[in-house]
Scaffold this motif. Sequence first.
Motif, short mmCIF file in Angstrom:
data_model
loop_
_atom_site.label_atom_id
_atom_site.label_comp_id
_atom_site.label_asym_id
_atom_site.label_seq_id
_atom_site.Cartn_x
_atom_site.Cartn_y
_atom_site.Cartn_z
N THR A 198 40.26 29.81 29.14
CA THR A 198 39.46 30.07 30.35
C THR A 198 40.45 30.41 31.47
N PRO A 199 40.84 31.69 31.62
CA PRO A 199 41.90 32.07 32.58
C PRO A 199 41.57 31.66 34.01
N THR A 200 42.64 31.39 34.77
CA THR A 200 42.51 30.80 36.10
C THR A 200 43.26 31.64 37.13
N LEU A 201 42.55 32.08 38.15
CA LEU A 201 43.18 32.78 39.27
C LEU A 201 44.01 31.79 40.07
N ALA A 202 45.25 32.16 40.39
CA ALA A 202 46.16 31.23 41.06
C ALA A 202 45.61 30.74 42.40
N ALA A 285 36.43 39.22 36.59
CA ALA A 285 36.32 40.51 37.28
C ALA A 285 36.68 40.37 38.76
N GLU A 286 36.19 39.31 39.39
CA GLU A 286 36.51 39.07 40.80
C GLU A 286 38.00 38.77 40.98
N GLY A 287 38.55 37.99 40.06
CA GLY A 287 39.98 37.66 40.14
C GLY A 287 40.86 38.89 39.99
N LEU A 288 40.49 39.76 39.05
CA LEU A 288 41.29 40.99 38.85
C LEU A 288 41.18 41.91 40.07
N ALA A 289 40.01 41.93 40.70
CA ALA A 289 39.85 42.74 41.92
C ALA A 289 40.77 42.22 43.03
N ILE A 290 40.92 40.90 43.12
CA ILE A 290 41.83 40.32 44.11
C ILE A 290 43.28 40.70 43.80
#
Length: 296
Positions: A198-202, A285-290
């Motif tokens: 479950t990948p995690t945005l820093a 998707a939101e994390g990659l956009a950031i």
Amino acid sequence: MRVLITGANGLLGQKLVSLLSGMHEITTIATGRGPNRNPAGSYSYLSADLTHPEEVNQLIIASRPDVLIHCGAMTQVDECELHPDQCWQANVSGTEYLLAAAKTLNAYFLYVSTDFVFDGENGPYEENDLPNPISHYGRSKLEAESLVLNSGLKASIVRTVLVYGVAHDPSRSNIVLWVKNSLEQHKPIQVVNDQWRTPTLAEDLAFGCWLVAKNRHQGIFHLSGEEMVSPYSLAIMVADCFQLDRSLISAVDASTFTQPGKRPPRTGFIIEKAKGMGFRPKSIAEGLAIVESQLS
């Protein structure tokens, strides 16, 4: 409130420095091994090698933290397997020295740990599931967890999964940046499709750590994203986000690679406990956009 962040040159450390140094009520002190790699800001930086107890004592005397967020660690799974003594010194002894020094101030102690304390046979995991690490890295992190929980200090363990994001002057990459950079160079890559995370945005992880620390919560907390994906699926999402050639990505199983350190096949976290205190992770998707906006 005075907050000391170890491992401040790493991805999570940098996000915490950025987050906390923007808060007027917080005095932020960052520490890492060697020179500061963070952008300039409203914080102080003290270099320290946490494997030397005298340097740790000097660090605590100089910083006088009310809260200590311990992100510093040796995290490369294969390096830990190949150099077990160095791994133990960094992850266990370093934590032990910090705990002893923090006791002199009765500081609150937050320890950042990993999904690799589990064997990956029954993921996703909740906080009360039984750890069973299958790598030296995982064993070292679990031993450090035990030291923290038995320290007598007010303390918490924050475990996380497959952290990604953009750091300033990074010493290491992460899966999202590795995929993006490889595809931009038109390099074919092989990515495992039989492991699940479950990948995690820093940024999410940094905010979650602060939620735990500022409220002096005690015990174990699982902080990660909510979407369970394989690294291959994540790589495809990266290719699509950055409009790169997904045909360069090949799905392989873990047996393709000869790696000294074993990886758990299926980890990932159930984060209901964290959501109960206000943790709301971004979608992938939101994390990659950031990430995309930060890079551009």
